[in-house]
Design a protein around this motif. Structure first.
Motif, PDB file in Angstrom:
ATOM      1  N   PRO A   1       0.994  10.176  46.188  1.00 15.54           N
ATOM      2  CA  PRO A   1       1.055  11.414  46.968  1.00 15.54           C
ATOM      3  C   PRO A   1       1.187  12.661  46.092  1.00 15.54           C
ATOM      4  O   PRO A   1       0.621  13.701  46.408  1.00 15.54           O
ATOM      5  N   ARG A   2       1.925  12.567  44.996  1.00 15.36           N
ATOM      6  CA  ARG A   2       2.083  13.736  44.124  1.00 15.36           C
ATOM      7  C   ARG A   2       0.779  14.044  43.390  1.00 15.36           C
ATOM      8  O   ARG A   2       0.414  15.210  43.233  1.00 15.36           O
ATOM      9  N   LEU A   3       0.065  12.999  42.931  1.00 14.87           N
ATOM     10  CA  LEU A   3      -1.237  13.236  42.298  1.00 14.87           C
ATOM     11  C   LEU A   3      -2.217  13.817  43.307  1.00 14.87           C
ATOM     12  O   LEU A   3      -3.020  14.700  42.982  1.00 14.87           O
ATOM     13  N   GLU A   4      -2.151  13.347  44.548  1.00 10.59           N
ATOM     14  CA  GLU A   4      -3.001  13.890  45.619  1.00 10.59           C
ATOM     15  C   GLU A   4      -2.765  15.386  45.781  1.00 10.59           C
ATOM     16  O   GLU A   4      -3.716  16.183  45.839  1.00 10.59           O
ATOM     17  N   ASN A   5      -1.504  15.800  45.817  1.00 11.56           N
ATOM     18  CA  ASN A   5      -1.189  17.218  46.001  1.00 11.56           C
ATOM     19  C   ASN A   5      -1.587  18.045  44.783  1.00 11.56           C
ATOM     20  O   ASN A   5      -2.001  19.203  44.918  1.00 11.56           O
ATOM     21  N   LEU A   6      -1.476  17.476  43.575  1.00 13.13           N
ATOM     22  CA  LEU A   6      -1.920  18.198  42.379  1.00 13.13           C
ATOM     23  C   LEU A   6      -3.425  18.437  42.428  1.00 13.13           C
ATOM     24  O   LEU A   6      -3.907  19.538  42.113  1.00 13.13           O
ATOM     25  N   VAL A   7      -4.187  17.401  42.817  1.00 12.05           N
ATOM     26  CA  VAL A   7      -5.642  17.544  42.926  1.00 12.05           C
ATOM     27  C   VAL A   7      -5.988  18.668  43.901  1.00 12.05           C
ATOM     28  O   VAL A   7      -6.805  19.557  43.601  1.00 12.05           O
TER      29      VAL A   7
END
Length: 594
Positions: free
Chosen positions: A289-295
């Motif tokens: 989820p954190r990588l998703e939000n960074l993208v």
């Protein structure tokens, strides 16, 4: 519980269509389902340099990322493959394969720099793949790294001298790995063998001279040396004859050059062993989820024409996660309250004690899932919402108590209601009989369990509703003497006064308990807040220490190199003087007059 990863093949993460970057929703759904820590390895390089082959080997597959077999670039945008990490249990290895830089079919390379920048921002290990050797041409092709400070900001505040403040970037940037394909040279300098890492360090040495003369030569080297905290180099022989390169993904290892196979195994083993979990500033571990939000944050900034800001991305991530942490804490509180509270409670203290326990657990849930809660904004919001929910439970407790008490009164006093309808008290002595019957039923009511905190108030409400009936019976009871009537009237007044006194005491008691509970909640929040601030301060000190240590090592290395050069110059001067002395002796027949 960690989420298992099931991706039989890569999917497009960021599409590059008509020079526009678009995030693929399917890939975001995959990321949102993975709660494990992520090791993110991204590969970039010129098109047709064999990037995808290395990524397929990291995935343990012969195929997956498109290799292509012609001069056309196959990979468009950034493709993602999430697999269980082969060496780190309960971790996910995320492989990011980027489109080839410098594709002649594009005509316009403006998106190349953004693809390069996104690979840097999203990865924990950044692999740059090139062909041949690390020479000036290869470094010139790596001009994208010199453009990073023009495309990316480390902080939201303006800073025009980012290279001088490279420590800001070091805290965000990944490890740097340079892979050189089809390497044909001997690894040696001045006839002495060197390692591939020493080869890279030699290639990154800065040229001395006037700044205006060496600027273009030194700039990419300076950026790589200053921005990337750790650097590594791997070289690879040509895998097969050029004519068989188009069949590379179909060939067995036994059909490839043995040295190339060994080199690929060494590369994969190093990546598995040494690539770190993607971590944001402050020690924040990145999961799906954190990588998703960074993208989403970075691509949105690019498409809107802004510069991606690493600090703002972390704060945006904190905003999302802290809001979610508040909601999870509130859900936990409600679930535990509903599970533990049996309405109505006998006392307000019983309800407030359960609330205090559930509130403490909810704060722990929030602290566990939150980060960078600037000024404890979200913890204060949680405290406010917990207080509102506590009041709602208190009101529900009152309602449930009143509801049960009314039902009990209706059941217990039904014989009295029936006697009134039948005129059982319309006779001499009826008033005394009415009072006696009322007293018996009140005692029966008091004996009933779990009436809650509205027990007395609801009873008095019922009795007040019968005051007119009691007065009517009193006046109708002609057998009572005037004195008896006065006595009974005084007794009724005394009862009413006593009931009012009890109700006042109960109200005061409830108020005092509520005040005590609020004070305990306040102290608990202060305790949690203090512990959180200590932990964040400790993390900040450690991060600053690591940055200072890195800069110190760089300065020591430069000083050591300078000292070495000065000593060499001094040695040369001594040798020159000795030579002059020898020549003078020869000319004077070995005699020198001083």
């Amino acid at each position: 519980m960690a989420t298992a990863v099931h991706m039989p093949a890569p999917v497009c993460l960021i599409e590059n269509t008509k020079e526009e970057l678009i995030v693929n929703q399917k890939s975001l759904e995959i990321l949102s389902s993975i709660t494990e820590p992520m090791v993110v390895v991204a590969v970039v390089g010129l098109y047709r340099t064999g990037k995808s082959y290395l990524m397929n080997k990291l995935a343990g597959k012969k195929s997956g990322f498109s290799l292509g077999s012609t001069v056309q670039s196959h990979t468009k945008g950034i493709w993602m493959w999430c697999i269980p990490h082969p060496k780190k249990p309960n971790h996910t290895l995320v492989l990011l394969d980027t489109e080839g830089l410098g594709d002649v079919e594009k005509g316009n390379n403006k998106n190349d720099t953004w693809i390069f920048a996104l690979a840097v921002l999203l990865s924990s290990t950044f692999v740059y793949n090139s062909m041949g050797t690390i020479n000036q041409q290869a470094l010139d092709q790596l001009h994208y790294v010199t453009e990073l400070t023009e495309r990316i900001k480390s902080k939201s505040a303006p800073n025009t001298d980012e290279i001088e403040n490279s420590s800001d970037f070091v805290s965000f940037f990944p490890d740097f790995v340079w892979t050189v394909r089809d390497f044909t040279l001997e690894l040696e300098i001045d006839g002495k063998p060197i390692t591939s890492d020493e080869y890279l360090e030699s290639a990154l040495k800065l040229k001395k001279g006037k700044p205006e003369e060496v600027k273009m030569f030194n700039l990419p080297r300076l950026c790589i040396r200053q921005f990337f905290p750790k650097k590594k180099c791997f070289i690879f022989d040509r895998p097969v004859h050029r004519k068989k390169l188009s069949q590379l993904e179909k060939l067995h290892d036994s059909e490839l050059d043995p040295e190339f196979v060994k080199q690929v195994e060494t590369f994969c083993s190093w990546i598995f062993e040494h690539s770190n979990v993607k971590t944001l500033q402050g020690g924040i571990i990145v999961n799906g989820p954190r990588l998703e939000n960074l993208v989403l944050t970075y691509v949105q900034a690019i498409t809107s024409g802004d510069m991606p800001c690493m600090e703002n991305a972390v704060l945006a991530l904190a905003q999302i996660e802290n809001s979610a942490a508040v909601q999870r804490a509130l859900i936990h509180y409600e679930e535990m309250m509903k599970k533990r509270v049996q309405f109505p409670t006998e006392t307000l203290r019983e309800l407030l004690d359960i609330h205090a326990t559930c509130e403490r657990e909810a704060i722990e849930v929030f602290i566990k899932d939150s980060f960078k809660d600037v000024d404890q904004k979200f913890q204060k919001e949680l405290a406010s919402q917990l207080e509102a929910k506590r009041d709602a439970f208190c009101n529900q407790n009152l309602d449930e108590s009143a509801k049960r008490c009314r039902a009990l009164l209706q059941d217990i006093f039904s014989p009295l209601e029936e006697a009134l309808k039948n005129g059982a008290f319309s006779k001499p002595g009826g008033y005394s009989l009415f009072l006696q019957k009322t007293k018996e039923l009140k005692e029966k009511y008091h004996q009933q369990p779990r009436k809650g905190i509205q027990a007395e108030e609801t009873l008095q409400e019922y009795l007040r509703s019968k005051e007119d009936t009691a007065d009517a019976i009193l006046h109708a009871d002609q057998s009572l003497s005037e004195k008896q009537k006065d006595i009974e009237a005084e007794r009724v007044k005394a009862q009413a006064a006593e009931a009012a006194r009890k109700q006042l005491e109960e109200t005061q008691k409830k108020t005092q308990e509520m005040l005590e509970q609020k004070d305990r909640s306040y102290q608990e929040h202060i305790k949690q807040l203090t512990e959180k601030m200590k932990e964040e301060r400790k993390q900040l000190v450690e991060e600053q220490k690591r940055t200072l240590d890195l800069k110190l090592r760089e300065q020591q290395a430069l000083l050591k190199e300078g000292f070495k050069n000065e000593m060499q110059q001094l040695q040369n001067q001594v040798e020159s003087l000795q030579k002059s002395l020898d020549e003078a002796q020869e000319q004077t027949g070995g005699c020198i007059i001083l």
